[in-house]
Write an enzyme that holds these catalytic residues in place. Sequence first.
Site, mmCIF file in Angstrom:
data_model
loop_
_atom_site.group_PDB
_atom_site.id
_atom_site.type_symbol
_atom_site.label_atom_id
_atom_site.label_comp_id
_atom_site.label_asym_id
_atom_site.label_seq_id
_atom_site.Cartn_x
_atom_site.Cartn_y
_atom_site.Cartn_z
ATOM 1 C CE LYS A 31 -3.711 -2.542 2.054
ATOM 2 N NZ LYS A 31 -4.447 -3.088 3.212
ATOM 3 C CD GLN A 75 -3.223 -4.726 6.627
ATOM 4 O OE1 GLN A 75 -3.284 -3.802 5.655
ATOM 5 N NE2 GLN A 75 -4.008 -5.598 6.163
ATOM 6 C CG ASP A 98 -9.778 -0.454 4.605
ATOM 7 O OD1 ASP A 98 -9.462 -0.770 3.293
ATOM 8 O OD2 ASP A 98 -9.176 -0.843 5.563
#
Length: 262
Positions: A31, A75, A98
């Site tokens: 990422k 994460q 997200d």
Amino acid sequence: MEELKAKGINPGLAVVIVGDDPASRVYVNNKKKACEYCGILSEEYALPGETTEAELLALVEELNTKETIHGILVQLPLPKHINEETIINAIRPEKDVDAFHPTNVGKIMIGNFDFLPCTPAGVMELLDEANIDLCGKHCVVIGRSNIVGKPQAMLLLHKNATVTICHSKTKNLKEVARTADILVVAVGRAKMVDEEYIKDGAVVIDVGMDRDENGKLCGDVDFDSACKKASYITPVPGGVGPMTIATLMKNAVTAAIRQSEK
Ligand code: NAP
């Protein structure tokens, strides 16, 4: 990106990782690399595995109000002593790139969304690029997680597909899967789905990221076997994974534009 920067918009993404899970480390590095490639500022916050929930919440709160940061990605999975839901709920919805916050999940359900969840949206983009018409098609999604299976089903439904969601309690899974024109597999079990699950000519999307018996990266679909039946199939690696990251970049830019408009 140059156009945005000329307008004074410099998208910034905070990537938070807790502990030293090797798979999470690989995802975070990918990422960060993608941010560099796209010209998005990325800030990594690598916290030790013993970090408390309160400490992580304090960091999220700091990032919620930090002006140079437009997107926050924590994460997953988090260490067991931290409640993931509590952390997700603490991220401001407009920075939730997200799309895991209940506000964003609700918007996806209604079909009026700001952000699309990265993996399911990446799958939709792949289908679109391959000119696969979804209207009236039977899509079977194997897996019902909040981050892949459920939102995937919803996005397919928004495109007028007829959608069946399967999970570990589904009876006659192979038979159900074989009725799919488009089969999306997100179970987290290496090479579980072979040609016996696939109708001749079906489109097969493999979301899985697993390790085979030799520790090699593979998907939930047995690629060689599935190829005998599928008309289109995504490989692992190099299929859905990069699309997930591309959507994340898109969401970070969208977040920065939206926040600049306020
Ligand atoms: P998850 O939360 O573990 O969910 C797995 C789902 O599969 C559950 O709904 C489970 O059913 C179902 N399932 C498990 N075994 C099954 C079986 N034998 N038959 C039918 N259904 C079964 O996993 P996830 O987070 O959705 O991830 C799924 C896979 O996608 C993993 O390999 C993950 O690494 C990968 N992934 C890839 C990306 C990417 O960017 N490519 C992103 C996210 C995830 P129950 O609900 O009944 O338990």
